[in-house]
Design an enzyme around this catalytic site. Sequence first.
Site, mmCIF file in Angstrom:
data_model
loop_
_atom_site.group_PDB
_atom_site.id
_atom_site.type_symbol
_atom_site.label_atom_id
_atom_site.label_comp_id
_atom_site.label_asym_id
_atom_site.label_seq_id
_atom_site.Cartn_x
_atom_site.Cartn_y
_atom_site.Cartn_z
ATOM 1 N N GLY A 203 0.887 -1.173 -0.139
ATOM 2 C CA GLY A 203 0.127 -0.029 0.108
ATOM 3 C C GLY A 203 0.731 1.365 0.071
ATOM 4 C CB ALA A 204 0.368 4.438 1.849
ATOM 5 N N GLY A 206 4.629 1.379 -0.192
ATOM 6 C CA GLY A 206 5.262 1.154 -1.323
ATOM 7 C C GLY A 206 5.630 -0.692 -1.383
ATOM 8 C CG ASP A 229 -11.578 4.159 -6.022
ATOM 9 O OD1 ASP A 229 -11.240 3.067 -5.353
ATOM 10 O OD2 ASP A 229 -12.339 4.067 -6.990
ATOM 11 C CG ASP A 235 -5.906 -5.972 -9.860
ATOM 12 O OD1 ASP A 235 -5.109 -6.886 -9.592
ATOM 13 O OD2 ASP A 235 -7.047 -5.659 -10.096
HETATM 14 P P1 ADP Z 1 -3.714 -4.061 -3.263
HETATM 15 O O1 ADP Z 1 -4.777 -3.284 -3.933
HETATM 16 O O2 ADP Z 1 -3.412 -5.490 -4.104
HETATM 17 O O3 ADP Z 1 -3.947 -4.258 -1.735
HETATM 18 P P2 ADP Z 1 -1.546 -2.480 -2.370
HETATM 19 O O4 ADP Z 1 -2.557 -1.964 -1.404
HETATM 20 O O5 ADP Z 1 -0.145 -3.082 -1.692
HETATM 21 O O6 ADP Z 1 -2.178 -3.402 -3.189
HETATM 22 O O7 ADP Z 1 -1.038 -1.221 -3.336
HETATM 23 C C1 ADP Z 1 -0.215 -1.630 -4.447
HETATM 24 C C2 ADP Z 1 0.676 -0.289 -4.805
HETATM 25 O O8 ADP Z 1 -0.312 0.697 -5.055
HETATM 26 C C3 ADP Z 1 1.436 -0.014 -3.722
HETATM 27 O O9 ADP Z 1 2.654 -0.681 -3.615
HETATM 28 C C4 ADP Z 1 1.661 1.409 -4.018
HETATM 29 O O10 ADP Z 1 2.988 1.508 -4.784
HETATM 30 C C5 ADP Z 1 0.450 1.912 -4.762
HETATM 31 N N1 ADP Z 1 -0.447 2.613 -3.734
HETATM 32 C C6 ADP Z 1 -1.363 2.052 -2.964
HETATM 33 N N2 ADP Z 1 -1.927 3.002 -1.985
HETATM 34 C C7 ADP Z 1 -1.341 4.000 -2.430
HETATM 35 C C8 ADP Z 1 -1.405 5.240 -1.802
HETATM 36 N N3 ADP Z 1 -2.221 5.740 -0.843
HETATM 37 N N4 ADP Z 1 -0.466 6.266 -2.264
HETATM 38 C C9 ADP Z 1 0.312 6.103 -3.092
HETATM 39 N N5 ADP Z 1 0.712 4.822 -3.916
HETATM 40 C C10 ADP Z 1 -0.264 3.822 -3.365
#
Ligand code: ADP
Length: 286
Positions: A203-204, A206, A229, A235
């Site tokens: 997620g945030a 990295g 969102d 994906d």
């Molecule tokens: P999933 O949707 O499979 O749970 P993640 O939440 O790990 O995947 O998010 C995938 C990628 O999207 C992260 O590694 C990051 O690079 C990017 N990302 C997700 N949320 C954020 C955010 N709030 N700000 C910036 N990048 C984000």
Amino acid sequence: MTIYNLGSINIDHVYRLPALPRPGETLHAQSYAQGLGGKGANQSVAAARAGADVIHLGAMGAGDDWVPRRLAAAGVQTSAIARLPGLATGHAIILVDAAGENSIVLHGGANLALPAELARPAGLGRGDILLMQNETNLQAEAALHARRAGARVIYSAAPFSIAALREVLPHVSILAVNEIEARDTFAALGEDLPVEGLLITRGAEGAEFRDLRSGQAWHQPAFAVQAVDTTGAGDCFTGWFAAGLARGETPPDALRHAAAAAALQVTRKGAGDAMPDRAEVLAFLK
Ligand code: ADP
């Protein structure tokens, strides 16, 4: 090098309501929107917008012709999408309340009835990539065939199922998981996985890529953006990362491009429709 993506195609029906209906209750929605979704379609669009040559291997019911048209408009090759007239196209009924809380009903429909020949796509060979998630049937068969043909297999273990993972893992080159899926995978199988590479998105926080053959690992921080969102962020990341590897980028370059793409994607509403293209990502990274 071509990316063959064996994956789901869903239509997302999104209804906004003041509150989620309780059992027995009927409510009017304040708004309705239809969008392209399904982890498979999302990853195909992401990889195609990243500039990869993408063939989508999937299935739909009859009708809904806007769906393959939209995939094609994103640059995805759609001629291998089977039409199964007796079945519904996969879809999700998504209810969102005023606080942003949601309830979702998923119907796999045609996604779970992919015809067997899709596991042996014509042309798939050495240097190509078979990309898969866990929203269709045929993953193990397709992965086995792809490895025998000399292709690399990237498996996004979502929605997570340890039984599905155990079945497919012997044929996987790169496993892609988010933080929760990584924890569940390590709890069941340990950290010493029989794959070449492991992609973990957090997620945030990295993402990181571990080359399990050399022991090298790379961490990529997320780019700071105002997220509106995050549906489909994973994906977007996986599709872009696969596209990076397909064009011969090093893992750190593929991670950086994928993180920039996912950062742009979370600033927009929608999933498949929100994937950025290469020009946008390069401009963002300038
Ligand atoms: P999933 O949707 O499979 O749970 P993640 O939440 O790990 O995947 O998010 C995938 C990628 O999207 C992260 O590694 C990051 O690079 C990017 N990302 C997700 N949320 C954020 C955010 N709030 N700000 C910036 N990048 C984000």
